[in-house]
Structure formats: structure tokens, C-alpha cells
Design a protein around this motif. Structure first.
Motif, PDB file in Angstrom:
ATOM      1  N   GLY A  65      23.030  18.760 -10.867  1.00 18.83           N
ATOM      2  CA  GLY A  65      23.904  19.344  -9.669  1.00 18.83           C
ATOM      3  C   GLY A  65      23.670  18.317  -8.549  1.00 18.83           C
ATOM      4  O   GLY A  65      22.651  17.388  -8.477  1.00 18.83           O
ATOM      5  N   ASP A  67      23.654  18.153  -4.367  1.00 21.95           N
ATOM      6  CA  ASP A  67      23.861  18.951  -3.000  1.00 21.95           C
ATOM      7  C   ASP A  67      24.445  17.690  -2.185  1.00 21.95           C
ATOM      8  O   ASP A  67      23.744  16.848  -1.718  1.00 21.95           O
ATOM      9  N   THR A  93      31.549  13.269  -1.517  1.00 14.95           N
ATOM     10  CA  THR A  93      31.568  13.992  -2.688  1.00 14.95           C
ATOM     11  C   THR A  93      32.845  13.098  -3.666  1.00 14.95           C
ATOM     12  O   THR A  93      32.757  12.925  -4.795  1.00 14.95           O
ATOM     13  N   SER A  97      32.258  10.850  -7.008  1.00 14.54           N
ATOM     14  CA  SER A  97      33.107  11.040  -8.471  1.00 14.54           C
ATOM     15  C   SER A  97      33.853  10.094  -8.871  1.00 14.54           C
ATOM     16  O   SER A  97      33.920   9.383  -9.825  1.00 14.54           O
ATOM     17  N   GLY A 104      28.747  16.991 -12.780  1.00 18.12           N
ATOM     18  CA  GLY A 104      27.799  18.182 -12.284  1.00 18.12           C
ATOM     19  C   GLY A 104      28.254  19.044 -11.233  1.00 18.12           C
ATOM     20  O   GLY A 104      29.447  18.591 -10.717  1.00 18.12           O
ATOM     21  N   GLU A 105      27.752  19.828 -10.976  1.00 19.23           N
ATOM     22  CA  GLU A 105      28.111  20.916 -10.011  1.00 19.23           C
ATOM     23  C   GLU A 105      27.505  20.587  -8.656  1.00 19.23           C
ATOM     24  O   GLU A 105      26.433  20.131  -8.553  1.00 19.23           O
ATOM     25  N   LYS A 107      27.379  20.975  -4.776  1.00 22.00           N
ATOM     26  CA  LYS A 107      27.311  22.328  -3.734  1.00 22.00           C
ATOM     27  C   LYS A 107      27.432  21.386  -2.424  1.00 22.00           C
ATOM     28  O   LYS A 107      26.547  20.486  -1.921  1.00 22.00           O
TER      29      LYS A 107
END
Length: 139
Positions: A65, A67, A93, A97, A104-105, A107
Motif C-alpha cells: 500500500g 499512504d 500519486t 505511478s 498498490g492500493e 490511500k
């Protein structure tokens, strides 16, 4: 004949350099901070370097993940600072990427100027940033 066998055995021995160069990836949680210019959500060259390094470190690992927390300082209005911190978090974010960080997730959160002042009313330094925590695993 004995000399040839002795040298052959040396070739199979691992040196300290071989162990360092071929060490397995370190897949432990990693925290990075990406700083921004005042009133901007555009990633600086320094910020892009931090993001690229973090993505590079995460490539050989499983990303459990990510954060992402956008922050702002106390200059300006609370609503504008919340929106700015959201845009900063979204910029980071997207850049993670684009830099090749394995999926991944994510948040993604924004705190705006919350927490930007001390109890005595003094501005906390270096609040124009996004905090990123990469949760990485070897498997």
C-alpha cells in the motif's frame, strides 16, 4: 596440477563485493517527503528526484500500500489550503505511478493547514509538502 585446482577453487569463492552488489532488495516500509513551492501543487525537479528514487526502490518489491498525505502551511484561507493540499497529494500519486512504482492500493488524504500552528500560535516550518509512506514486502 595442484596449482590449477587451487586457482579454480578461488574463482568459486564469493568476495565481500559480490555479496554487496548482489544483495537482495530491501523491501521495508519507506517514508519520503516531497516539498513544494508556496501556493503550488507542481512538483519541483527536487521533488521529482525524490519520487523517482522512491519508485526505483519499490520496483523489486511487492507494494502492499501507499499512504499519501498532502499538507499546507497556514498562509491563506483554510478552504484554499485544503484544496491545495489535495492537489499536491494527487500530483505526487500520479508521479509515483508514472515513475514505475508497482501497483498498490493508494490511500490519498489531505490535511490542509490542520496542525500547521504550534500551541503558541507559531507557524510550523516546512509544511508545504506531501508525506508518502510506501508499505513494501519482499513477497
Amino acid at each position: 596440477m595442484i596449482l590449477a585446482l587451487g586457482l579454480g577453487g578461488c574463482a568459486a569463492m564469493k568476495t565481500g563485493r559480490d555479496r554487496i552488489v548482489k544483495a537482495p532488495p530491501r523491501c521495508a516500509d519507506q517514508t519520503v517527503q516531497v516539498y513544494f513551492d508556496p501556493e503550488s501543487a507542481e512538483i519541483t525537479n527536487e521533488g521529482r528526484a525524490v519520487i523517482n528514487a522512491a519508485a526505483h526502490e519499490g520496483r523489486p518489491c511487492k507494494v502492499v500500500g501507499v499512504d499519501v498525505l498532502g499538507l499546507s502551511d497556514s498562509a491563506g484561507g483554510a478552504d484554499a489550503n485544503l484544496e491545495l493540499s489535495k492537489r499536491r497529494a494527487q500530483s505526487v500519486t500520479a508521479a509515483l505511478s508514472a515513475a514505475g512504482l508497482p501497483a498498490g492500493e493508494f490511500k490519498v488524504q489531505a490535511a490542509g493547514q490542520a496542525g500547521s500552528l504550534t500551541a503558541g500560535g507559531q507557524a510550523r516550518p516546512l509544511r508545504r509538502r506531501v508525506d508518502v509512506v510506501l508499505h513494501l514486502s519482499a513477497s
